[in-house]
Every structure is written in structure tokens, then in C-alpha cells.
Design a protein around this motif. Structure first.
Motif, short mmCIF file in Angstrom:
data_model
loop_
_atom_site.label_atom_id
_atom_site.label_comp_id
_atom_site.label_asym_id
_atom_site.label_seq_id
_atom_site.Cartn_x
_atom_site.Cartn_y
_atom_site.Cartn_z
N SER A 45 39.02 37.62 38.23
CA SER A 45 38.17 38.35 37.29
C SER A 45 37.71 39.67 37.89
O SER A 45 37.63 40.69 37.20
N LYS A 48 40.45 42.31 37.68
CA LYS A 48 40.59 42.83 36.32
C LYS A 48 39.54 43.91 36.05
O LYS A 48 39.84 44.97 35.48
N GLU A 52 39.77 48.32 35.50
CA GLU A 52 39.32 48.95 34.27
C GLU A 52 38.11 49.85 34.44
O GLU A 52 37.84 50.72 33.60
#
Length: 241
Positions: A45, A48, A52
């Protein structure tokens, strides 16, 4: 206040902790103090979110499910990523040493008060290298090395790119700013944390050792010299582009 002035960007923090209650408590305190906080319970997580968002500080627990915090620390530091604060278990100095060796900029022992976490994060944000408007140049050359502050990359004489952690970059920048002058050790301690605890002193010595090893592997010259009891000096002529 100038209404046309660009607003000050809110610092973005990544908090990686699998203890949901603890993570939410820390995140809430940081948000209450004007930080944009992203939460992750595991390394996948966290990666990710990193892909971004423009994360400035990553707070990593070591004991994560699956890929642990030390492995995540290694990859984030090696990719020229954010400043890294490791959360370590009480009475486990090996984890703290490993974290620093893998590229962490600071560490703190759990349990931690949210107020102390905020103080550590603010200190790490303060010592981020100045942006282009704060420096006359972002490029320095010394002994056939080329340092790009904006990219956080040190290019060796043979063209190899050496990625530096935030602390290594801050220390090298301080040495470059004092062309062949000794930088007091206490000044480097203040640069990294703002106090002079024994633990921070050892961390400075470790960061110097890692930085020296990265440079020494690429040249036969001893460029970072130690003046015992005083400080350190970069023994090379420095040119700014």
C-alpha cells in the motif's frame, strides 16, 4: 498579504504502520497540525501511495506484515525518495543501526508521543535541501564528481550515479558550502536534528562513514577528512555551475 502569491504547499507525509489504532492516532495529530497524511498498513500500500503522491517524509514501522520496514526503507532510499523516519521497537538497537545503514535519516523508539513525532517530522522538513530559489546553483563539481541537489544524485568520475539519503545530502551540501574548511561536528548534529544527544552524534558519524564509503569506492583520493574532536572537511576544490 499578497493575494496573488502562491500558497505554501502542505507537507505530505506517508505513515506506514500496521497497528490501525496507533496509526490513526498519529495521523490525526499530524493532520491537526497542518500536514497532509497518507496512511498505509503494509509495504504494498505504501508503494502505491509513493507512486501517486509527492511524499516528503515517510514514517516506517519496521515490523510490517509481509515485506518489512527495513526492506521498504532500502528501496525508498535507493530510489532517491523521501526523508525516512523509522519506528523501532524498544530495546532493539540492531534495528536502529540497520535502518540508518539502509538509508533512514532518523529513528524513534515506540511507543512515541504524537507531539514528539510531529517535532521529528518538522525537523526533517526543515533540513530538506533548499529549492532552486534558495540557492544560486543546484550543481556542484569537486574532484571530478558532480552533485545535482535537485535530483539528489552524485555522479562519479566514471559516470556512475550514486544515490544519497537526505542526511547524506545535507551533510555533503554543508561540506561543499565550506570549501576546504572544517565543518564542526556540532554543526552537523544541529543540521540533522537540532539537539546534541549522544544518539544523534553516533548517527552523524554513521552518515559520514556511509557517505565517505560511497565516494571512496569511486576514487583513490581521501576526500572527506576527519579532524578528531573538531569536525570534518571536504578536501577538494568546489566549483558551482
Amino acid at each position: 498579504m499578497n493575494p496573488l502569491a502562491a500558497p505554501t504547499p502542505i507537507p505530505e507525509i506517508l505513515l506506514v504502520e500496521d497497528d490501525v489504532e496507533l496509526r490513526r492516532e498519529m495521523a490525526a495529530y499530524l493532520r491537526d497540525n497542518d500536514h497532509l497524511v497518507h496512511e498505509a498498513g503494509d509495504a504494498a500500500s505504501a508503494r502505491k501511495i509513493m507512486a501517486e503522491r509527492a511524499i516528503q517524509v515517510a514514517v516506517l514501522d519496521i515490523n510490517l506484515p509481509g515485506e518489512d520496514g527495513l526492506s521498504l526503507c532500502r528501496s525508498l532510499a535507493g530510489d532517491g525518495g523521501p526523508a525516512i523516519l523509522m519506528l523501532t521497537a524498544l530495546g532493539d538497537p540492531i534495528d536502529r543501526i540497520l535502518g540508518l545503514e539502509l538509508g533512514a535519516d532518523d529513528y524513534v523508539v515506540k511507543p512515541i508521543m504524537p507531539r514528539e513525532l510531529l517535532a521529528r517530522v518538522k525537523a526533517m522538513l526543515r533540513r530538506r535541501p533548499p529549492g532552486p530559489a534558495a540557492r544560486k546553483t543546484n550543481i556542484y563539481r569537486f574532484a571530478d564528481f558532480r552533485l545535482d541537489l535537485a535530483a539528489r544524485q552524485l555522479r562519479a568520475p566514471n559516470g556512475a550515479v550514486l544515490l544519497l539519503t537526505r542526511s547524506e545530502l545535507a551533510i555533503l551540501s554543508a561540506l561543499l558550502d565550506r570549501d576546504r574548511q572544517v565543518v564542526p561536528r556540532d554543526e552537523l548534529i544541529a543540521l540533522l536534528r537540532g539537539d546534541e544527544t549522544e544518539e544523534v552524534g553516533r548517527a552523524v558519524d554513521l552518515h559520514i562513514s556511509r557517505l565517505r564509503r560511497k565516494i571512496q569506492d569511486q576514487t583513490d583520493r581521501e576526500l572527506i577528512r576527519t579532524y578528531r574532536g573538531v569536525g570534518y572537511m571536504l578536501d577538494a576544490r568546489v566549483l558551482a555551475e
